[in-house]
Design a protein around this motif. Structure first.
Motif, PDB file in Angstrom:
ATOM      1  N   GLU A  98      74.887  49.672  17.045  1.00 15.50           N
ATOM      2  CA  GLU A  98      75.644  49.083  18.154  1.00 15.50           C
ATOM      3  C   GLU A  98      75.228  49.675  19.502  1.00 15.50           C
ATOM      4  OE1 GLU A  98      77.152  46.359  18.268  1.00 15.50           O
ATOM      5  OE2 GLU A  98      76.957  46.157  16.111  1.00 15.50           O
ATOM      6  N   ILE A  99      74.026  49.321  19.910  1.00 15.87           N
ATOM      7  CA  ILE A  99      73.411  49.864  21.124  1.00 15.87           C
ATOM      8  C   ILE A  99      74.155  49.489  22.401  1.00 15.87           C
ATOM      9  CG2 ILE A  99      71.085  50.118  20.225  1.00 15.87           C
ATOM     10  CD1 ILE A  99      70.496  47.305  21.366  1.00 15.87           C
ATOM     11  N   GLY A 100      74.926  48.401  22.369  1.00 13.88           N
ATOM     12  CA  GLY A 100      75.660  47.978  23.562  1.00 13.88           C
ATOM     13  C   GLY A 100      76.737  48.954  23.977  1.00 13.88           C
ATOM     14  N   ASP A 101      77.086  49.888  23.100  1.00 18.17           N
ATOM     15  CA  ASP A 101      78.124  50.870  23.411  1.00 18.17           C
ATOM     16  C   ASP A 101      77.553  52.168  23.973  1.00 18.17           C
ATOM     17  OD1 ASP A 101      80.330  49.301  22.603  1.00 18.17           O
ATOM     18  OD2 ASP A 101      79.920  49.745  20.502  1.00 18.17           O
ATOM     19  N   ILE A 102      76.240  52.223  24.161  1.00 12.86           N
ATOM     20  CA  ILE A 102      75.622  53.408  24.764  1.00 12.86           C
ATOM     21  C   ILE A 102      75.724  53.285  26.280  1.00 12.86           C
ATOM     22  CG2 ILE A 102      73.514  54.778  24.987  1.00 12.86           C
ATOM     23  CD1 ILE A 102      72.548  53.584  22.355  1.00 12.86           C
ATOM     24  N   PRO A 103      76.304  54.274  26.979  1.00 11.47           N
ATOM     25  CA  PRO A 103      76.405  54.199  28.451  1.00 11.47           C
ATOM     26  C   PRO A 103      75.031  54.020  29.087  1.00 11.47           C
ATOM     27  CG  PRO A 103      77.723  56.017  27.596  1.00 11.47           C
ATOM     28  CD  PRO A 103      76.919  55.501  26.439  1.00 11.47           C
ATOM     29  N   LEU A 104      74.997  53.269  30.207  1.00 12.46           N
ATOM     30  CA  LEU A 104      73.729  52.969  30.877  1.00 12.46           C
ATOM     31  C   LEU A 104      72.957  54.233  31.249  1.00 12.46           C
ATOM     32  CD1 LEU A 104      74.613  49.980  33.231  1.00 12.46           C
ATOM     33  CD2 LEU A 104      73.015  49.959  31.313  1.00 12.46           C
ATOM     34  N   GLU A 105      73.655  55.252  31.733  1.00  9.07           N
ATOM     35  CA  GLU A 105      72.963  56.495  32.115  1.00  9.07           C
ATOM     36  C   GLU A 105      72.258  57.124  30.923  1.00  9.07           C
ATOM     37  OE1 GLU A 105      74.039  60.943  33.833  1.00  9.07           O
ATOM     38  OE2 GLU A 105      75.321  59.248  34.411  1.00  9.07           O
ATOM     39  N   VAL A 106      72.882  57.040  29.759  1.00  6.06           N
ATOM     40  CA  VAL A 106      72.284  57.598  28.544  1.00  6.06           C
ATOM     41  C   VAL A 106      71.135  56.714  28.071  1.00  6.06           C
ATOM     42  CG1 VAL A 106      72.731  58.314  26.158  1.00  6.06           C
ATOM     43  CG2 VAL A 106      74.479  58.674  27.920  1.00  6.06           C
ATOM     44  N   GLN A 107      71.262  55.394  28.240  1.00  2.92           N
ATOM     45  CA  GLN A 107      70.160  54.490  27.904  1.00  2.92           C
ATOM     46  C   GLN A 107      68.908  54.876  28.691  1.00  2.92           C
ATOM     47  OE1 GLN A 107      71.102  50.266  28.143  1.00  2.92           O
ATOM     48  NE2 GLN A 107      73.196  50.618  27.425  1.00  2.92           N
ATOM     49  N   ARG A 108      69.087  55.221  29.976  1.00  2.00           N
ATOM     50  CA  ARG A 108      67.934  55.592  30.808  1.00  2.00           C
ATOM     51  C   ARG A 108      67.289  56.871  30.297  1.00  2.00           C
ATOM     52  NH1 ARG A 108      71.947  54.345  34.904  1.00  2.00           N
ATOM     53  NH2 ARG A 108      71.666  52.169  35.581  1.00  2.00           N
ATOM     54  N   LEU A 109      68.086  57.813  29.829  1.00  2.00           N
ATOM     55  CA  LEU A 109      67.535  59.046  29.254  1.00  2.00           C
ATOM     56  C   LEU A 109      66.789  58.762  27.952  1.00  2.00           C
ATOM     57  CD1 LEU A 109      70.564  61.482  29.790  1.00  2.00           C
ATOM     58  CD2 LEU A 109      68.424  61.423  31.087  1.00  2.00           C
ATOM     59  N   LEU A 146      72.581  41.852  28.510  1.00  2.14           N
ATOM     60  CA  LEU A 146      71.625  42.061  29.600  1.00  2.14           C
ATOM     61  C   LEU A 146      72.165  41.480  30.906  1.00  2.14           C
ATOM     62  CD1 LEU A 146      68.290  41.245  27.715  1.00  2.14           C
ATOM     63  CD2 LEU A 146      68.959  43.479  28.607  1.00  2.14           C
ATOM     64  N   GLN A 147      72.790  40.310  30.807  1.00  5.46           N
ATOM     65  CA  GLN A 147      73.328  39.650  32.009  1.00  5.46           C
ATOM     66  C   GLN A 147      74.507  40.424  32.591  1.00  5.46           C
ATOM     67  OE1 GLN A 147      74.221  35.578  31.027  1.00  5.46           O
ATOM     68  NE2 GLN A 147      72.088  35.049  30.639  1.00  5.46           N
ATOM     69  N   THR A 148      75.329  41.021  31.714  1.00  2.00           N
ATOM     70  CA  THR A 148      76.509  41.755  32.185  1.00  2.00           C
ATOM     71  C   THR A 148      76.185  43.219  32.478  1.00  2.00           C
ATOM     72  OG1 THR A 148      77.147  42.197  29.876  1.00  2.00           O
ATOM     73  CG2 THR A 148      78.122  40.256  30.947  1.00  2.00           C
ATOM     74  N   ASN A 149      74.906  43.564  32.363  1.00  2.00           N
ATOM     75  CA  ASN A 149      74.453  44.923  32.669  1.00  2.00           C
ATOM     76  C   ASN A 149      75.047  45.978  31.734  1.00  2.00           C
ATOM     77  OD1 ASN A 149      72.660  46.437  34.251  1.00  2.00           O
ATOM     78  ND2 ASN A 149      74.317  47.236  35.522  1.00  2.00           N
ATOM     79  N   GLU A 150      75.400  45.573  30.527  1.00  2.00           N
ATOM     80  CA  GLU A 150      75.832  46.536  29.504  1.00  2.00           C
ATOM     81  C   GLU A 150      74.612  47.124  28.795  1.00  2.00           C
ATOM     82  OE1 GLU A 150      79.565  45.232  27.221  1.00  2.00           O
ATOM     83  OE2 GLU A 150      78.739  43.356  28.020  1.00  2.00           O
ATOM     84  N   LEU A 151      73.508  46.391  28.880  1.00  2.00           N
ATOM     85  CA  LEU A 151      72.260  46.823  28.266  1.00  2.00           C
ATOM     86  C   LEU A 151      71.167  46.807  29.321  1.00  2.00           C
ATOM     87  CD1 LEU A 151      71.112  47.602  25.445  1.00  2.00           C
ATOM     88  CD2 LEU A 151      70.433  45.210  25.180  1.00  2.00           C
ATOM     89  N   SER A 152      70.491  47.929  29.478  1.00  2.00           N
ATOM     90  CA  SER A 152      69.421  48.044  30.466  1.00  2.00           C
ATOM     91  C   SER A 152      68.213  47.212  30.047  1.00  2.00           C
ATOM     92  CB  SER A 152      69.031  49.517  30.606  1.00  2.00           C
ATOM     93  OG  SER A 152      67.732  49.655  31.121  1.00  2.00           O
ATOM     94  N   GLN A 153      67.642  46.486  30.998  1.00  2.00           N
ATOM     95  CA  GLN A 153      66.440  45.690  30.722  1.00  2.00           C
ATOM     96  C   GLN A 153      65.316  46.581  30.211  1.00  2.00           C
ATOM     97  OE1 GLN A 153      65.844  42.420  30.977  1.00  2.00           O
ATOM     98  NE2 GLN A 153      67.512  41.570  32.212  1.00  2.00           N
ATOM     99  N   ASP A 154      65.114  47.730  30.853  1.00  2.00           N
ATOM    100  CA  ASP A 154      64.038  48.644  30.454  1.00  2.00           C
ATOM    101  C   ASP A 154      64.275  49.206  29.056  1.00  2.00           C
ATOM    102  OD1 ASP A 154      62.679  48.281  32.801  1.00  2.00           O
ATOM    103  OD2 ASP A 154      63.516  50.053  33.787  1.00  2.00           O
ATOM    104  N   PHE A 155      65.516  49.573  28.789  1.00  2.00           N
ATOM    105  CA  PHE A 155      65.844  50.115  27.461  1.00  2.00           C
ATOM    106  C   PHE A 155      65.606  49.061  26.386  1.00  2.00           C
ATOM    107  CE2 PHE A 155      69.236  51.256  24.258  1.00  2.00           C
ATOM    108  CZ  PHE A 155      68.540  52.335  23.711  1.00  2.00           C
ATOM    109  N   HIS A 156      66.076  47.837  26.651  1.00  2.00           N
ATOM    110  CA  HIS A 156      65.880  46.751  25.695  1.00  2.00           C
ATOM    111  C   HIS A 156      64.397  46.504  25.443  1.00  2.00           C
ATOM    112  CE1 HIS A 156      65.387  42.326  24.840  1.00  2.00           C
ATOM    113  NE2 HIS A 156      66.102  42.721  23.818  1.00  2.00           N
ATOM    114  N   PHE A 157      63.611  46.535  26.511  1.00  2.73           N
ATOM    115  CA  PHE A 157      62.165  46.318  26.375  1.00  2.73           C
ATOM    116  C   PHE A 157      61.544  47.377  25.463  1.00  2.73           C
ATOM    117  CE2 PHE A 157      57.810  47.189  27.828  1.00  2.73           C
ATOM    118  CZ  PHE A 157      57.228  45.940  27.642  1.00  2.73           C
TER     119      PHE A 157
END
Length: 329
Positions: A98-109, A146-157
């Protein structure tokens, strides 16, 4: 599903690229992730399952600590050093469920960690390395996240080098005998025995059911049958007992699931963006429903003609709408 399994089996032999598994709750994404790990060259090392749903609403430092670990004093309450899931997964597999529950800041890390296999423990400047295979999963709509910014585009890529949609169980009834066999090998169901005709009846009934909860629905039904097999004493279940169970605990059929879905869509129609685009979209939905239901004997008269009034009732629309749009004698 067999095509997906074949590709994943080949992929596991040379794993290195991240894998993203999509599908409804209970379709077996976790089971597939474990199978991928077992088939890979990393099978001898650990499989770290991270339930990201636990991150929802959690303190950001605790989320980072769970994944990257922390040193003593890194934040209030960090009284001892702690290793994180990335370190524990070194040489093995990291499964982010359930990757959508990872905070955006942590996704960037995580982006850097996925690319370089390097990361910093929370509160430390030292760089650690971890050679892990990454598998991610979600039951949510990725495009919507992705549209609601719950998932980072870069992380998803970075995590979707190989992306697979696991179909719901109702679309792959041929898998039910295999799933039943696998479940019977688990400790919880080892004592559950069936007479031969009883197992055939169970498979048939499950294949006709909507199984909206997928494998979890199968497990729920087996849980009830385990209890039934112990009364008044332990015995192999008979075909009659299976039939009685489904008669007393009626499971929605696939036909009913289809009709319920169409009814829900038609009821929600005025609130959808499609409603603004004209009635042709609604007519198209009705067309699909009619073509599907027209082949079923329960919606025909004794003469063989389509029962328009019954169809109108079940779909929740006026019979004149059906007759004018689809003139059926």
């Amino acid at each position: 599903m067999q095509k997906i399994l074949r590709e994943l089996t080949i992929l596991a032999q040379g794993m290195g690229h991240p894998v993203l598994l999509l599908g409804e709750t209970g379709t077996g994404k976790t089971t597939l992730a474990r199978q991928l790990h077992q088939l890979s060259v990393k099978a001898e090392n650990s499989f770290q399952h991270v339930v990201c749903g636990e991150f929802r609403g959690a303190d950001l430092n605790l989320v980072k600590s769970q994944l990257f670990g922390h040193v003593k004093g890194a934040f209030t309450g960090a009284e001892t050093q702690k290793s994180g899931m990335l370190e524990e997964a070194d040489g093995g597999t990291l499964f982010l469920d359930e990757i959508g529950d990872i905070p955006l800041e942590v996704q960037r890390l995580l982006i850097d960690a996925v690319e370089s296999k390097r990361f910093r423990t929370l509160g430390s400047l030292d760089v650690q390395e971890s050679d892990f295979q990454l598998i991610c999963a979600t039951n949510r709509d990725v495009e919507e996240m992705l549209q609601t910014n719950e998932l980072s585009q870069d992380f998803h890529f970075r995590i979707s080098s190989f992306r697979y949609i696991i179909p719901p169980l109702r679309e792959r009834p041929e898998d039910i005998p295999v799933i039943l066999a696998d479940l019977q090998e688990t400790e919880h169901y080892l004592k559950l025995e069936f007479e031969e005709t009883a197992m055939d009846e169970l498979i048939r009934r499950l294949q006709q059911s909507s199984l909206s909860g997928n494998v979890r629905d199968v497990q729920r039904i087996l849980d009830h049958l385990v209890l039934q097999s112990q009364m008044p004493q332990s015995h192999a279940l008979t075909q009659k007992e299976i039939s009685n169970y489904f008669a007393e605990n009626r499971e929605p059929t696939q036909d009913e699931f289809f009709v319920d879905t169409v009814q829900e869509l038609l009821q929600q129609w005025p609130q959808t963006s499609f409603a603004k685009r004209g009635e042709k979209w609604r007519d198209a939905l009705l067309d699909v429903a009619l073509k599907e239901l027209a082949e079923r004997p329960e919606y025909k008269k004794k003469s063989g003609e389509l029962n328009i009034h019954k169809l109108a009732t079940i779909l929740g629309v006026d019979h004149k709408t059906i007759k004018s749009r689809y003139p059926i004698s």
